[in-house]
Design a protein around this motif. Structure first.
Motif, mmCIF file in Angstrom:
data_model
loop_
_atom_site.group_PDB
_atom_site.id
_atom_site.type_symbol
_atom_site.label_atom_id
_atom_site.label_comp_id
_atom_site.label_asym_id
_atom_site.label_seq_id
_atom_site.Cartn_x
_atom_site.Cartn_y
_atom_site.Cartn_z
ATOM 1 N N LYS A 178 0.839 -1.232 -0.047
ATOM 2 C CA LYS A 178 -0.205 0.189 -0.163
ATOM 3 C C LYS A 178 0.939 1.344 -0.067
ATOM 4 C CE LYS A 178 -0.508 -0.199 5.082
ATOM 5 N NZ LYS A 178 -1.560 -0.340 6.182
ATOM 6 N N ASP A 179 2.080 1.105 0.260
ATOM 7 C CA ASP A 179 3.077 2.183 0.378
ATOM 8 C C ASP A 179 3.679 2.469 -1.018
ATOM 9 O OD1 ASP A 179 2.370 3.024 2.693
ATOM 10 O OD2 ASP A 179 4.204 1.434 3.670
ATOM 11 N N GLY A 180 3.405 1.429 -1.989
ATOM 12 C CA GLY A 180 3.988 1.712 -3.249
ATOM 13 C C GLY A 180 5.309 0.721 -3.568
ATOM 14 N N GLU A 181 5.697 0.108 -2.503
ATOM 15 C CA GLU A 181 6.957 -0.639 -2.653
ATOM 16 C C GLU A 181 6.710 -2.129 -3.315
ATOM 17 O OE1 GLU A 181 8.006 -1.021 1.707
ATOM 18 O OE2 GLU A 181 8.920 0.887 1.645
ATOM 19 N N LEU A 182 7.591 -2.518 -4.094
ATOM 20 C CA LEU A 182 7.666 -3.776 -4.545
ATOM 21 C C LEU A 182 8.394 -4.848 -4.088
ATOM 22 C CD1 LEU A 182 6.447 -5.103 -7.210
ATOM 23 C CD2 LEU A 182 8.522 -4.827 -8.139
ATOM 24 N N VAL A 183 7.452 -5.845 -3.265
ATOM 25 C CA VAL A 183 8.103 -6.901 -2.350
ATOM 26 C C VAL A 183 8.150 -8.081 -3.059
ATOM 27 C CG1 VAL A 183 8.029 -8.112 -0.195
ATOM 28 C CG2 VAL A 183 7.395 -5.558 -0.273
ATOM 29 N N THR A 184 9.467 -8.758 -3.132
ATOM 30 C CA THR A 184 9.521 -10.345 -3.597
ATOM 31 C C THR A 184 9.478 -11.217 -2.515
ATOM 32 O OG1 THR A 184 11.076 -9.234 -5.385
ATOM 33 C CG2 THR A 184 10.744 -11.681 -4.887
ATOM 34 N N ILE A 185 8.427 -12.088 -2.516
ATOM 35 C CA ILE A 185 8.103 -12.993 -1.432
ATOM 36 C C ILE A 185 8.541 -14.458 -1.924
ATOM 37 C CG2 ILE A 185 6.462 -13.720 0.325
ATOM 38 C CD1 ILE A 185 4.892 -10.880 -0.267
ATOM 39 N N PRO A 186 9.209 -15.364 -1.144
ATOM 40 C CA PRO A 186 9.380 -16.602 -1.646
ATOM 41 C C PRO A 186 7.935 -17.424 -1.567
ATOM 42 C CG PRO A 186 10.905 -16.018 0.160
ATOM 43 C CD PRO A 186 10.131 -14.893 -0.127
ATOM 44 N N ASN A 187 7.580 -18.186 -2.547
ATOM 45 C CA ASN A 187 6.389 -18.764 -2.592
ATOM 46 C C ASN A 187 5.886 -19.641 -1.251
ATOM 47 O OD1 ASN A 187 5.637 -17.639 -4.985
ATOM 48 N ND2 ASN A 187 6.461 -19.372 -6.014
ATOM 49 N N THR A 188 7.184 -20.204 -0.564
ATOM 50 C CA THR A 188 6.948 -21.025 0.586
ATOM 51 C C THR A 188 6.322 -20.219 1.757
ATOM 52 O OG1 THR A 188 9.268 -20.470 1.071
ATOM 53 C CG2 THR A 188 8.784 -22.639 -0.032
ATOM 54 N N ILE A 189 6.576 -18.868 1.693
ATOM 55 C CA ILE A 189 5.960 -17.988 2.859
ATOM 56 C C ILE A 189 4.514 -18.009 2.615
ATOM 57 C CG2 ILE A 189 5.785 -15.775 3.877
ATOM 58 C CD1 ILE A 189 8.840 -15.332 3.404
#
Length: 311
Positions: A178-189
């Motif tokens: 929501k702050d406009g940041e692009l976050v890369t998350i491992p699919n396992t999480i």
């Protein structure tokens, strides 16, 4: 031992016994004919069966299986062509491996494959242990792809954040917060934690609370809450907005429920803001006090010294 009188030949200053020349001249050259080729015929037959089995699997996949699989991927992930291409590529690799095993079995090499099964299993186990995190992410990525309720464009909430899904890869998922940041998350999480999807699931209910003073007429206030909700275009008429008296404390806490159709997060924020502005304007015109200042009773004594100053 050669006799001194034995016939000989002279070539470029060298003397060569005639017996050697006769022996070399009479040595027969090897013959290659149909009889020798017959010995290799079983190998040729096996290679032919191997190629026939391999091509049969590849052609079957190209004509029937892969088009169906591609249509399913496009229907499930129409906003993510990168994932479509990656899954198709992995699928083709799996098909080639299956085709090789099928061809080898048809060619009669099945027992050899069975004898080497222990070696293949050991190699697979070593690879699995070394790359268990990567393989876990790949499996989780496939699980997310097959989940019909998880798509690009969805707004999701997980234990450590929330945002809009931008892309789903085989190992990671990218989410814009929501702050406009692009976050890369491992699919396992994402597959090992609880994920909620508050928006994009059809009609969405918005709940807002307001406080009004006790001296205000509660029934009139409830009527104004309902009228203001009905005046906003984004608010649905069915279900109708509902107002509840929620709590009696320092003020009368009123809670209103109203619905909007298939919103995103920005739509919800915009509608809440519009409703709050309109209800403030309406209550100011009607003389209804919203969230009155609480009155505090202070007890104690104040003394005054000789100078007239309190102490």
């Amino acid at each position: 031992m050669t006799s001194p009188n034995a016939p000989s030949y002279h070539l470029w200053g060298w003397t060569i016994p005639a017996a050697l020349v006769v022996v070399q001249a009479t040595t027969p050259a090897p013959e290659v004919g149909p009889g020798e080729l017959i010995e290799y015929w079983p190998v040729v037959i096996r290679i032919g069966w191997f190629l026939a089995g391999l091509l049969a699997v590849v052609i079957l996949n190209r004509l029937f299986i892969q088009p169906v699989f591609a249509r399913i991927l496009r229907r499930r992930n129409h906003n993510n062509p990168t994932l479509q291409n990656a899954l198709l590529r992995y699928f083709q690799v799996v098909v080639i491996v299956i085709a090789v095993f099928v061809g080898a079995s048809i060619a009669g090499y099945g027992p050899a494959l069975g004898d080497s099964a222990l070696l293949i299993s050991a190699i697979a186990l070593a690879i699995g242990v070394a790359a268990q995190e990567v393989i876990g992410s790949l499996v989780s990525g496939i699980a997310l792809v097959l989940d019909p309720d998880f798509n690009v464009g969805d707004y999701i909430q997980w234990p450590n954040g929330e945002g809009v899904v931008q892309s789903i890869a085989l190992r990671t998922t990218r989410v814009e917060t929501k702050d406009g940041e692009l976050v890369t998350i491992p699919n396992t999480i994402l597959t090992s934690n609880e994920i909620s999807r508050p928006f994009g699931r059809g009609n969405h209910r918005i709940v807002q609370q307001f406080g009004i003073a006790y001296e205000n007429e509660i029934d009139d206030a409830i009527g104004h809450f309902e009228d203001v909700a009905a005046s906003i275009d984004a608010v649905l008429a069915d279900p109708v907005p509902v107002v509840y008296v929620d709590e009696l404390g320092d003020e009368v806490t009123v809670r209103i429920h109203y619905w909007i159709e298939d919103p995103g997060r920005q739509d919800v924020l915009a509608t809440r803001s519009e409703y709050a502005r309109r209800i403030k304007h309406r209550f100011e015109n009607e003389g209804i006090t919203i969230s009155p200042i609480s009155e505090l009773e202070i007890t104690g004594r104040i003394g005054i010294d000789d100078s007239g100053r309190p102490r």
